[in-house]
Design a protein around this motif. Structure first.
Motif, PDB file in Angstrom:
ATOM      1  N   LYS A 114       0.836  -1.193   0.000  1.00 44.82           N
ATOM      2  CA  LYS A 114       0.000   0.000   0.000  1.00 44.82           C
ATOM      3  C   LYS A 114       0.870   1.242   0.000  1.00 44.82           C
ATOM      4  N   LYS A 115       0.287   2.321  -0.474  1.00 42.03           N
ATOM      5  CA  LYS A 115       1.015   3.588  -0.474  1.00 42.03           C
ATOM      6  C   LYS A 115       1.356   3.982   0.950  1.00 42.03           C
ATOM      7  N   ILE A 116       2.606   4.268   1.166  1.00 44.21           N
ATOM      8  CA  ILE A 116       3.070   4.620   2.509  1.00 44.21           C
ATOM      9  C   ILE A 116       3.033   6.133   2.656  1.00 44.21           C
ATOM     10  N   GLU A 117       2.354   6.596   3.678  1.00 37.99           N
ATOM     11  CA  GLU A 117       2.283   8.032   3.928  1.00 37.99           C
ATOM     12  C   GLU A 117       3.667   8.540   4.311  1.00 37.99           C
ATOM     13  N   HIS A 118       4.048   9.664   3.718  1.00 40.21           N
ATOM     14  CA  HIS A 118       5.375  10.215   4.004  1.00 40.21           C
ATOM     15  C   HIS A 118       5.420  10.936   5.346  1.00 40.21           C
ATOM     16  N   LYS A 119       4.294  11.482   5.766  1.00 43.31           N
ATOM     17  CA  LYS A 119       4.273  12.264   7.001  1.00 43.31           C
ATOM     18  C   LYS A 119       3.751  11.414   8.150  1.00 43.31           C
ATOM     19  N   HIS A 120       4.523  11.381   9.239  1.00 45.66           N
ATOM     20  CA  HIS A 120       4.131  10.661  10.442  1.00 45.66           C
ATOM     21  C   HIS A 120       4.350  11.558  11.653  1.00 45.66           C
ATOM     22  N   TYR A 121       3.620  11.265  12.720  1.00 48.46           N
ATOM     23  CA  TYR A 121       3.734  12.049  13.940  1.00 48.46           C
ATOM     24  C   TYR A 121       4.343  11.201  15.041  1.00 48.46           C
ATOM     25  N   GLY A 122       5.256  11.805  15.793  1.00 52.29           N
ATOM     26  CA  GLY A 122       5.881  11.119  16.914  1.00 52.29           C
ATOM     27  C   GLY A 122       6.420  12.114  17.918  1.00 52.29           C
ATOM     28  N   HIS A 123       7.008  11.594  18.977  1.00 46.55           N
ATOM     29  CA  HIS A 123       7.588  12.433  20.025  1.00 46.55           C
ATOM     30  C   HIS A 123       9.102  12.367  19.905  1.00 46.55           C
ATOM     31  N   PRO A 124       9.770  13.518  19.808  1.00 49.08           N
ATOM     32  CA  PRO A 124      11.239  13.516  19.680  1.00 49.08           C
ATOM     33  C   PRO A 124      11.907  12.738  20.807  1.00 49.08           C
ATOM     34  N   GLY A 125      12.847  11.882  20.422  1.00 49.57           N
ATOM     35  CA  GLY A 125      13.578  11.104  21.397  1.00 49.57           C
ATOM     36  C   GLY A 125      12.842   9.902  21.940  1.00 49.57           C
ATOM     37  N   LYS A 126      11.644   9.652  21.462  1.00 48.72           N
ATOM     38  CA  LYS A 126      10.843   8.531  21.953  1.00 48.72           C
ATOM     39  C   LYS A 126      10.815   7.393  20.933  1.00 48.72           C
ATOM     40  N   LEU A 127      10.412   6.222  21.381  1.00 50.09           N
ATOM     41  CA  LEU A 127      10.312   5.062  20.504  1.00 50.09           C
ATOM     42  C   LEU A 127       9.153   5.237  19.530  1.00 50.09           C
ATOM     43  N   TYR A 128       9.430   4.969  18.269  1.00 43.91           N
ATOM     44  CA  TYR A 128       8.390   5.089  17.244  1.00 43.91           C
ATOM     45  C   TYR A 128       8.252   3.743  16.525  1.00 43.91           C
ATOM     46  N   ASN A 129       7.024   3.324  16.320  1.00 39.76           N
ATOM     47  CA  ASN A 129       6.729   2.079  15.609  1.00 39.76           C
ATOM     48  C   ASN A 129       6.180   2.401  14.228  1.00 39.76           C
ATOM     49  N   LEU A 130       6.929   2.065  13.214  1.00 43.52           N
ATOM     50  CA  LEU A 130       6.534   2.304  11.825  1.00 43.52           C
ATOM     51  C   LEU A 130       5.992   1.000  11.250  1.00 43.52           C
ATOM     52  N   THR A 131       4.739   1.005  10.838  1.00 40.78           N
ATOM     53  CA  THR A 131       4.077  -0.208  10.358  1.00 40.78           C
ATOM     54  C   THR A 131       3.748  -0.084   8.877  1.00 40.78           C
ATOM     55  N   PHE A 132       4.034  -1.143   8.116  1.00 35.72           N
ATOM     56  CA  PHE A 132       3.700  -1.167   6.704  1.00 35.72           C
ATOM     57  C   PHE A 132       3.607  -2.628   6.262  1.00 35.72           C
ATOM     58  N   ILE A 133       3.101  -2.849   5.041  1.00 32.53           N
ATOM     59  CA  ILE A 133       2.906  -4.202   4.505  1.00 32.53           C
ATOM     60  C   ILE A 133       3.778  -4.375   3.271  1.00 32.53           C
ATOM     61  N   VAL A 134       4.431  -5.528   3.186  1.00 32.97           N
ATOM     62  CA  VAL A 134       5.343  -5.781   2.077  1.00 32.97           C
ATOM     63  C   VAL A 134       5.033  -7.140   1.459  1.00 32.97           C
ATOM     64  N   TYR A 135       5.185  -7.193   0.128  1.00 33.33           N
ATOM     65  CA  TYR A 135       5.035  -8.442  -0.627  1.00 33.33           C
ATOM     66  C   TYR A 135       6.419  -8.880  -1.086  1.00 33.33           C
ATOM     67  N   SER A 136       6.771 -10.108  -0.766  1.00 30.51           N
ATOM     68  CA  SER A 136       8.076 -10.626  -1.165  1.00 30.51           C
ATOM     69  C   SER A 136       7.970 -12.132  -1.343  1.00 30.51           C
ATOM     70  N   THR A 137       8.480 -12.631  -2.478  1.00 32.19           N
ATOM     71  CA  THR A 137       8.429 -14.071  -2.742  1.00 32.19           C
ATOM     72  C   THR A 137       9.546 -14.824  -2.036  1.00 32.19           C
ATOM     73  N   SER A 138      10.459 -14.088  -1.405  1.00 28.09           N
ATOM     74  CA  SER A 138      11.522 -14.717  -0.629  1.00 28.09           C
ATOM     75  C   SER A 138      11.629 -14.018   0.721  1.00 28.09           C
ATOM     76  N   GLU A 139      12.399 -14.601   1.621  1.00 29.31           N
ATOM     77  CA  GLU A 139      12.496 -14.076   2.972  1.00 29.31           C
ATOM     78  C   GLU A 139      13.170 -12.695   2.995  1.00 29.31           C
ATOM     79  N   ILE A 140      12.713 -11.858   3.931  1.00 34.99           N
ATOM     80  CA  ILE A 140      13.385 -10.587   4.167  1.00 34.99           C
ATOM     81  C   ILE A 140      14.662 -10.884   4.941  1.00 34.99           C
ATOM     82  N   GLU A 141      15.799 -10.580   4.329  1.00 34.16           N
ATOM     83  CA  GLU A 141      17.079 -10.955   4.920  1.00 34.16           C
ATOM     84  C   GLU A 141      17.666  -9.872   5.810  1.00 34.16           C
ATOM     85  N   SER A 142      17.394  -8.614   5.505  1.00 37.94           N
ATOM     86  CA  SER A 142      17.952  -7.531   6.314  1.00 37.94           C
ATOM     87  C   SER A 142      17.116  -6.270   6.140  1.00 37.94           C
TER      88      SER A 142
END
Length: 355
Positions: free
Chosen positions: A108-136
């Motif tokens: 899906k189209k990933i929004e470029h703008k996200h909101y977070g708190h400076p210096g805090k932990l941020y969780n970025l979530t998205f969906i990916v299609y891949s016919t092989s394992e994500i290696e890195s």
């Protein structure tokens, strides 16, 4: 009848010419071939393809190599040598499982703008299609590597293959990393790698805007503005919302004082309302207010009601004189801190009597 064994074929994004062969074995070894069918791995129809006289099909070229993953799926071919099987079918079907491998594809189209708190932990979530394992994976900001952790959850999603929306197996990715404390806005480049390449996208995370507390409905409107001709029915006033508010930091210890009286509406002075910007509704508490009615000879019972007639708070007979009236505005005690401002109260004559 001919026997058509299953095949497993792998293509990559660099393979521009992609040809499939329907392998039929039988006696006599003279075959005719039917059209090919392209299905998803969930059995959904994608497209038909015409076969050549020798049982081959060349997949239509895809100029954008990043879109060649759409050839992925199951291809069905049919062949006949005019010999029927025990069910009377002369055409037999074979399956070719095609893997069209390439770099990860962001579903899906990933929004470029996200909101977070400076210096805090941020969780970025998205969906990916891949016919092989994500290696890195890598997260960078200002050309510096950012420490991050990744979680992957297999999920089913939908994608468009050759103009048809189908179901595919995808992965939900959650990248967790600490945002920069240097700036209220920071760009981050996210890169995923599998066995066939890598894909990247850029997002920027900016500070969370200060939440605006919705203090009260029609907060900037006076009661007189609420009772306009457009909001009145046959001259009757519209019920006024009477939510009780209290500051978030301290109690309001002021009883509202009537500044005008009329047959229809009692308006309350808002100047005593303290720290209005921080006001929040009170729930689950008992609150008090002084309500004074002008002398009247009417025999009608007056009701104190809430907005939209939802709640009847009191029935008042204004023609009867009280034996004594204590002016609670002159009473000072610790109980005053139990009093808070009321948005507005209204004298309302039961319309059912007028109907």
């Amino acid at each position: 009848p001919p026997n058509i064994p299953d095949q497993h074929i792998h293509f990559t994004e660099t393979d521009e010419s992609r040809t499939l062969q329907c392998l039929a074995y039988g006696v006599p070894a003279t075959y005719s071939y039917g059209p090919w069918k392209h299905l998803s791995y969930f059995g959904e129809h994608i497209r038909y393809l015409n076969a050549s006289p020798d049982g081959k099909v060349t997949l239509p070229p895809i100029a954008n190599r990043m879109e060649r993953y759409q050839d992925y799926g199951i291809y069905l071919c049919t062949a006949s040598n005019r010999v029927a099987d025990s069910f009377g079918n002369s055409f037999q079907t074979g399956k070719i499982f095609v893997m069209s491998n390439g770099p990860p594809i962001f579903v899906k189209k990933i929004e470029h703008k996200h909101y977070g708190h400076p210096g805090k932990l941020y969780n970025l979530t998205f969906i990916v299609y891949s016919t092989s394992e994500i290696e890195s994976y890598h997260v960078k900001s200002e050309n510096k590597e950012i420490a991050a952790s990744m979680q992957m959850i297999p999920i089913n999603s939908t994608m468009v293959f050759h103009g048809t929306e189908i179901s595919v197996e995808t992965r939900e990715i959650v990248l967790s990393f600490n945002t920069s404390i240097k700036s209220s806005r920071q760009d981050y480049t996210v890169t995923l790698c599998n066995g066939y390449g890598n894909s990247s996208f850029v997002v920027y995370i900016t500070s969370v805007p200060v939440d605006e507390v919705y203090l009260r409905r029609k907060r900037n409107r006076r009661i007189s503005e609420d009772i306009s001709e457009s909001e009145s029915i046959h001259g009757q006033p519209v019920p006024i919302e009477n939510i009780v508010y209290q500051t978030a930091t301290q109690s309001v210890s002021v009883r509202p004082t009537p500044i005008q009286t009329s047959v229809d509406v009692i308006d309350y002075n808002r100047s005593s309302f303290i720290q209005e910007q921080n006001a929040i509704p009170l729930t689950g508490q008992l609150n008090y207010a002084d309500v004074i009615f002008p002398p009247s000879t009417t025999q009608d019972v007056v009701h104190i009601i809430g907005i939209e007639n939802r709640t009847v708070y009191a029935d008042v007979t204004v023609s009867v004189e009280a034996t004594s009236l204590v002016d609670s505005r002159n009473v000072t005690s610790s109980d005053e801190e139990d009093f808070v401002e009321i948005e507005g109260l209204q004298n309302y004559t039961d319309r059912r009597k007028e109907q």
